[in-house]
Design an enzyme around this catalytic site. Structure first.
Site, PDB file in Angstrom:
ATOM      1  N   SER A 143       0.804  -1.226   0.000  1.00  0.00           N
ATOM      2  CA  SER A 143       0.000   0.000   0.000  1.00  0.00           C
ATOM      3  C   SER A 143       0.834   1.272   0.000  1.00  0.00           C
ATOM      4  O   SER A 143       0.327   2.343  -0.315  1.00  0.00           O
ATOM      5  CB  SER A 143      -0.933   0.009   1.212  1.00  0.00           C
ATOM      6  OG  SER A 143      -0.200   0.138   2.411  1.00  0.00           O
ATOM      7  N   LYS A 184       0.555   4.683   6.790  1.00  0.00           N
ATOM      8  CA  LYS A 184       0.010   5.539   5.731  1.00  0.00           C
ATOM      9  C   LYS A 184       0.666   6.914   5.818  1.00  0.00           C
ATOM     10  O   LYS A 184       1.415   7.221   6.738  1.00  0.00           O
ATOM     11  CB  LYS A 184      -1.514   5.685   5.867  1.00  0.00           C
ATOM     12  CG  LYS A 184      -2.282   4.380   5.902  1.00  0.00           C
ATOM     13  CD  LYS A 184      -2.180   3.583   4.620  1.00  0.00           C
ATOM     14  CE  LYS A 184      -2.907   2.241   4.770  1.00  0.00           C
ATOM     15  NZ  LYS A 184      -2.700   1.361   3.596  1.00  0.00           N
TER      16      LYS A 184
END
Length: 288
Positions: A143, A184
């Protein structure tokens, strides 16, 4: 000749006159157990204390140097060098000394106690680093490609409650519903209105410059590429993955509370296997 009690004996080879030769292999083995223990075995308790103190000092030094890969690497190399030097020194001194009169501290239980103290000090430093300093994490998904590859092991600076979180920071946060940790990038700050139009992210109507993205061109997936404006609360952040097509982030999870943001990623200390090239090209790379 008087016979000493068995409590005065350091080894089975101890002679009845209280003199016992030092064995190089035993001195080296004890040094492997704890830095400075081989010197204690050789009767050099002051030198042993110096080696032990040096190991503790280098362990505490991790609090200062872990914020950079170069500092961490230098500290680790210094710690290894200190322990190797202590081992070699203990073995050489034991080999040179033909006879040695046992000191009061040449007891098996003293060696055991010293080893336990050394182990306890090491565990204490490790727990303190984990609780108040730094932790290591492993990227388990793609990701965050290209910033983090699958399998990358990276160092994270743990954040206190009042530490600032800035736009662009790559952070670790805890997601309560899934009971998982995610990595993230921060794109939206408290009080801002965040939206997406054809993959471009806007904060309060201003388009963000995102050179770290993996695929900067829209692929026509509405949920991923477009998002209605979201107003962040006074304690909320909007987090997205750099590999937007393969990231489960605030587009689905919603805004992330500051209390759930645990730390800031610093550098890759052991790279995962890249698709092309050498993994060591990325060794020590800062995470930006």
């Amino acid at each position: 000749m008087t016979n000493p009690s068995t409590a005065d004996m350091d080894t089975p080879e101890a002679r009845t006159d209280g003199i016992s030769p030092r064995r190089a292999w035993r001195a080296a083995l004890l040094s492997l157990v704890a830095s400075g223990l081989g010197q204690l075995y050789n009767g050099q308790w002051q030198k042993g204390l110096l080696f032990f103190g040096g190991e503790v000092a280098l362990g505490l030094g991790f609090f200062v140097v872990f914020n950079s890969f170069a500092g961490m690497l230098l500290n680790v190399v210094s710690l290894i060098a200190l322990n190797v030097y202590a081992l070699i020194d203990a073995a050489i001194v034991a080999r040179r000394g033909r006879e040695y009169r046992l000191a009061p501290y040449n007891r098996w239980w003293v060696y055991l106690l010293a080893a336990l103290i050394s182990l306890g000090a090491g565990q204490g430093v490790q727990l303190s680093l984990n609780a108040y300093g730094y932790e290591s994490y492993k990227a388990s998904s793609g990701s965050m490609i290209p910033t983090l590859l699958v399998g990358d092991r990276f160092m994270v600076e743990m954040l206190a409650d009042g530490d600032p979180v800035r736009r662009g920071d790559v952070v670790i946060f805890y997601e309560q519903r899934s009971d998982k940790h995610f990595v993230k990038r921060v794109v939206g700050l408290p009080g801002e209105t965040v939206s997406m139009t054809e993959r471009r992210v806007f904060a309060d109507g201003k388009s963000l410059d995102e050179p770290y993205l993996n695929t900067p061109v829209s692929n026509g997936v509405p949920v991923r590429d477009n998002m209605a404006p979201v107003r962040l609360g006074t304690d909320q952040y909007f987090l997205l993955g750099d590999n937007r097509d393969h990231s489960y982030d605030s587009r689905w999870l919603g805004p992330i509370r500051r209390a759930d943001i645990l730390g800031r990623a610093l550098y890759v200390y052991w790279p995962g296997k890249p698709v092309a090239g050498s993994r060591f090209d990325r060794l020590g790379r800062e995470i930006r």
